[in-house]
Every structure is written in structure tokens, then in C-alpha cells.
Design a protein around this motif. Structure first.
Motif, mmCIF file in Angstrom:
data_model
loop_
_atom_site.group_PDB
_atom_site.id
_atom_site.type_symbol
_atom_site.label_atom_id
_atom_site.label_comp_id
_atom_site.label_asym_id
_atom_site.label_seq_id
_atom_site.Cartn_x
_atom_site.Cartn_y
_atom_site.Cartn_z
ATOM 1 N N LYS A 158 0.828 -1.216 0.000
ATOM 2 C CA LYS A 158 0.000 0.000 0.000
ATOM 3 C C LYS A 158 0.862 1.267 0.000
ATOM 4 O O LYS A 158 2.021 1.255 0.409
ATOM 5 C CB LYS A 158 -0.869 0.016 1.251
ATOM 6 N N VAL A 159 0.224 2.329 -0.453
ATOM 7 C CA VAL A 159 0.828 3.664 -0.428
ATOM 8 C C VAL A 159 -0.092 4.557 0.391
ATOM 9 O O VAL A 159 -1.310 4.397 0.348
ATOM 10 C CB VAL A 159 0.915 4.221 -1.870
ATOM 11 N N ALA A 160 0.474 5.470 1.157
ATOM 12 C CA ALA A 160 -0.355 6.466 1.851
ATOM 13 C C ALA A 160 -0.019 7.849 1.300
ATOM 14 O O ALA A 160 1.156 8.184 1.123
ATOM 15 C CB ALA A 160 -0.101 6.426 3.356
ATOM 16 N N LEU A 161 -1.057 8.618 1.015
ATOM 17 C CA LEU A 161 -0.922 9.985 0.477
ATOM 18 C C LEU A 161 -1.804 10.875 1.345
ATOM 19 O O LEU A 161 -2.993 10.582 1.492
ATOM 20 C CB LEU A 161 -1.401 9.988 -0.979
ATOM 21 N N TRP A 162 -1.226 11.918 1.961
ATOM 22 C CA TRP A 162 -2.049 12.685 2.904
ATOM 23 C C TRP A 162 -1.690 14.160 2.914
ATOM 24 O O TRP A 162 -0.622 14.559 2.461
ATOM 25 C CB TRP A 162 -1.966 12.098 4.309
ATOM 26 N N THR A 163 -2.617 14.938 3.485
ATOM 27 C CA THR A 163 -2.405 16.373 3.629
ATOM 28 C C THR A 163 -3.311 16.888 4.760
ATOM 29 O O THR A 163 -3.910 16.080 5.486
ATOM 30 C CB THR A 163 -2.651 17.106 2.293
ATOM 31 N N TYR A 164 -3.396 18.209 4.912
ATOM 32 C CA TYR A 164 -4.165 18.792 6.022
ATOM 33 C C TYR A 164 -5.150 19.829 5.481
ATOM 34 O O TYR A 164 -4.861 20.489 4.475
ATOM 35 C CB TYR A 164 -3.207 19.431 7.041
ATOM 36 N N TYR A 165 -6.308 19.927 6.148
ATOM 37 C CA TYR A 165 -7.332 20.897 5.744
ATOM 38 C C TYR A 165 -7.715 21.775 6.922
ATOM 39 O O TYR A 165 -7.787 21.296 8.063
ATOM 40 C CB TYR A 165 -8.592 20.166 5.252
ATOM 41 N N LYS A 166 -7.941 23.039 6.624
ATOM 42 C CA LYS A 166 -8.459 23.974 7.635
ATOM 43 C C LYS A 166 -9.945 24.202 7.378
ATOM 44 O O LYS A 166 -10.380 24.193 6.211
ATOM 45 C CB LYS A 166 -7.693 25.310 7.533
ATOM 46 N N ASN A 167 -10.697 24.394 8.449
ATOM 47 C CA ASN A 167 -12.144 24.674 8.362
ATOM 48 C C ASN A 167 -12.945 23.568 7.684
ATOM 49 O O ASN A 167 -13.952 23.847 7.026
ATOM 50 C CB ASN A 167 -12.416 25.981 7.587
ATOM 51 N N ALA A 168 -12.507 22.332 7.817
ATOM 52 C CA ALA A 168 -13.306 21.233 7.259
ATOM 53 C C ALA A 168 -14.442 20.919 8.233
ATOM 54 O O ALA A 168 -14.383 21.279 9.410
ATOM 55 C CB ALA A 168 -12.427 20.011 7.046
ATOM 56 N N LYS A 169 -15.449 20.234 7.749
ATOM 57 C CA LYS A 169 -16.643 19.966 8.562
ATOM 58 C C LYS A 169 -16.341 18.935 9.652
ATOM 59 O O LYS A 169 -15.640 17.959 9.418
ATOM 60 C CB LYS A 169 -17.756 19.456 7.646
ATOM 61 N N ARG A 170 -16.904 19.184 10.821
ATOM 62 C CA ARG A 170 -16.830 18.196 11.915
ATOM 63 C C ARG A 170 -18.233 17.736 12.237
ATOM 64 O O ARG A 170 -19.168 18.532 12.193
ATOM 65 C CB ARG A 170 -16.213 18.820 13.157
#
Ligand code: FAD
Length: 334
Positions: free
Chosen positions: A188-200
Motif C-alpha cells: 500500500k501507499v499512503a498519500l495525505w495532507t491537512y485541511y483547515k475549516n473542514a466539517k466536523r
């Protein structure tokens, strides 16, 4: 600034959760411990979602109050989402174990790992940051120390009756000893990043870890963090992720968001921040966990898959077990 000696009771390679836990608890028992860490802390690390049973090693380290007072989102549950956006009934930990450990946390690893390393220092461990272990020193078949290069002190030869390899996925000792076994089924490969103001999600589910499925055995993680940030990552077969017309990480990520309705809805209007990060070939185990004078902990011993957020727990737990076993061996030898 530490005054440098070259001989210790124990040398720990790596100041992640496994190494700092081992170092903190051995130092608490009065052992003379040196932790060498190649980076300058605080340093970035993936792996923000804790498991309930992290509570017990963290309690032993005396860190529960600090976590309770932190602004880290509380994680009460894990929830699963189908590709069409259908959300499972959340799996609430407290419905299965009526104990404070059933509430855990989503943490920025730079802060979390720093907290454990600070505890190791507070307990009396010596710490050398920006110091990379390069080689094992051996007498016959017995490991007696490490050769390391330190930004502050230059080339070092450090000796101890026991070296603890907690170097994470760098697998310092396993590479030197040729112990690593890769799993051909887990490419497997993991690809990730970060988001601001995403829905909770509301209420108890605000800090939930969400596992959202993709076609072809892939999945998203969605981990709410403090500072109104969310860690969002994809785990999938390399062939699936890179089979399209683009190799661009941002384009692949944006393409996959459209393959899960829940993820697409939660990221609508949110702002992607920072780089897209990628890692592969992270599924492995080692043929051995120790040899005379050497023992492995945490990811340095093995890592399979991030799906159940087990990595930090196994690192903390192996750190506590190792500290007890190494101390018991010292007592026997006295
Ligand atoms: C994509 C992905 C997502 C993940 N998500 C989660 C999650 O949500 N929850 C979870 O619990 N786990 C997760 N994990 C796993 C988790 O990141 C690890 O299991 C955990 O960090 C292991 O801790 P450790 O102390 O063994 O190693 P690490 O935390 O990696 O620490 C090792 C330390 O050793 C240092 N080091 C390395 N080589 C040397 C050397 N030669 N000399 C000196 N220092 C050295 C490194 O700089 C590092 O600071 C994830 C893993 C991946 C790959």
C-alpha cells in the motif's frame, strides 16, 4: 546542553513514543540512559489518532493530566463510511469498556512526542538531539554500543550493556542485521495532507476518526485536530492510485475525494494547507526482535498498516514492557 559521557546503562536510538517511553521509565528506575535522536524536536510525524489503551502507558508516564488539560480533540469513537457516503453507527469505546481510557485523543505528533521526551528528560534521561546512530558496535556477537554522528559533538562511540533500537520505520538495527521481511500482500501507499475549516460531525462524534472507503480496497482517514485542522489521508494500492493519466499528488488526491461522498461533503469549502505527503513500503516485520545486547521496540520491530491506529499504542506499550524487562535484567545481574 548535556555533559557528554561515553558509557551508559542503556542507549536508546530514536525519541518517538517507543524510545522516549523506554528512556523515561528506565530513568525513573534510576538507570543511566542516553537517548539519541537524529532530528531536532519538535519534529513533524504522521500518526495522529490514538487508541483507548494508550491511556495505560501514558498514565504510567504521568501524562494523563497534561492530556486532559490539552486542547486536543477527544476521540470517543471510530466510524466507517461507504463509498456512497452511508455512515455506520459509530463504534463508541465507552459502550465496551467503562473506564476513563475509553476517551482518547487526536494529537499533533510534534507536540505529543515532545511531551514524552520532556518527561524522559525530567526523569533524568540524557538526550542528544541531531545525533544519528550509524553503526552498531559489537564484541563478537554481542552488541556493546553504537557509533553515532552528532551535530554538537561530532563522531561518537557510545557504549552500554544494552542498546534499544526505537528508530521507527528507519529500522536502524534491522537494516544493519538484514532482518527485515516485507509483506508481498501489503503493497500500500499512503498519500495525505491537512485541511483547515473542514466539517466536523456534531456532539460526541466531533473528534471521531472516520475511515471512508474507496473502490479497490482503498480508504481515507479523516482525523480532526486542534486549531480547526483535519488530517486527511488515502491508503490504497499503488497500482490503483497511480493508474490514471496523472502522477501529480494533488491531482490524485482531488480525484479520489470525488470517490467518496462523505469526504467530498466534509471537505467542501475547506482550505487545503501545506504539502501533500506520501509514503510507501511501510509494511514489514523483522526476523528477530533482539540479540545479545540489542532489543527492538515500536516500528523498529515491525509495522503493518495504519487502519486501526495501533502504531502509537504498540510503541508506547513496547516501551513500557522493555523498560521493565531491561531493568529486571539489571537487577538479576547485580
Ligand atoms: C501513513 C501512516 C499513518 C499512520 N497513522 C497512525 C495513526 O493515526 N495512529 C497511530 O497510532 N499510528 C499511526 N501510524 C503509525 C505511527 O506513526 C507509528 O507506529 C509510531 O510513530 C511509532 O512510534 P516509534 O516510536 O516506534 O517510531 P517513530 O515515532 O517513527 O520515532 C522514531 C524516531 O527515531 C528517530 N531515528 C530514526 N533513525 C534514527 C537514527 N539512526 N539515529 C537516531 N534517531 C533516529 C526518528 O527521527 C524518530 O524521531 C501511521 C503510520 C503511517 C505510515
Amino acid at each position: 546542553m548535556i555533559s557528554l559521557k561515553t558509557q551508559y546503562d542503556a542507549i536508546v536510538v530514536g525519541a518517538g513514543p517507543a524510545g522516549s517511553t523506554t528512556g523515561a521509565l528506565l530513568a525513573e528506575k534510576g538507570r543511566d540512559v542516553l537517548i539519541v535522536e537524529k532530528e531536532k524536536f519538535p519534529r513533524y510525524h504522521v500518526g495522529e489518532s490514538l487508541m483507548p489503551f494508550c491511556y495505560f502507558p501514558l498514565e504510567r508516564l504521568g501524562l494523563i493530566d497534561q492530556l486532559m488539560e490539552s486542547g486536543n480533540p477527544r476521540k470517543y469513537c471510530v466510524q466507517f463510511v461507504r463509498e456512497d457516503g452511508f455512515l455506520s453507527q459509530p463504534f463508541y469505546f465507552f459502550q465496551h469498556f467503562d473506564h476513563p481510557s475509553s476517551t482518547t485523543w487526536q494529537v499533533w505528533r510534534e507536540e505529543f512526542d515532545q511531551m514524552i521526551l520532556d518527561k524522559a528528560r525530567e526523569n533524568g534521561a540524557s538526550v542528544l538531539e541531531q545525533t544519528k546512530a550509524n553503526r552498531l558496535i559489537k564484541q563478537g556477537d554481542k552488541v556493546t554500543g553504537i557509533k553515532a554522528s552528532s551535530q554538537e559533538f561530532g563522531d561518537l562511540e557510545l557504549t552500554a550493556p544494552v542498546v534499544i533500537d526505537a528508530s521507527g520505520r528507519d529500522c536502524f538495527a534491522a537494516h544493519k542485521e538484514n532482518w527485515m521481511v516485507r509483506d508481498p500482500e501489503l503493497k500500500k501507499v499512503a498519500l495525505w495532507t491537512y485541511y483547515k475549516n473542514a466539517k466536523r460531525d456534531p456532539g460526541l462524534d466531533e473528534g471521531a476518526t472516520t475511515v471512508a472507503y474507496l473502490p479497490g480496497k482503498g480508504w481515507f482517514w479523516y482525523i480532526p485536530l486542534s486549531g480547526d485542522m483535519v488530517s486527511v489521508g488515502i491508503v490504497a494500492e499503488r497500482d490503483y492510485l497511480f493508474n490514471g493519466s496523472t502522477k501529480d499528488h494533488a491531482e490524485i488526491f482531488q480525484r479520489e475525494i470525488k470517490n467518496n461522498a462523505w469526504i467530498e461533503e466534509h471537505l467542501q469549502g475547506a482550505e487545503q494547507t501545506g504539502e501533500y505527503r506520501i509514503t510507501g513500503e511501510y509494511s514489514y516485520r523483522n526476523k528477530y526482535c533482539s540479540m545479545d545486547g540489542l532489543v527492538l521496540a515500536g516500528d523498529a520491530l515491525g509495522f503493518l498498516d495504519p487502519v486501526f491506529s495501533s502504531g502509537v499504542f504498540l510503541a508506547l506499550k513496547s516501551g513500557t514492557m522493555l523498560a521493565d524487562e531491561v531493568d529486571a535484567a539489571f537487577l538479576l545481574a547485580q
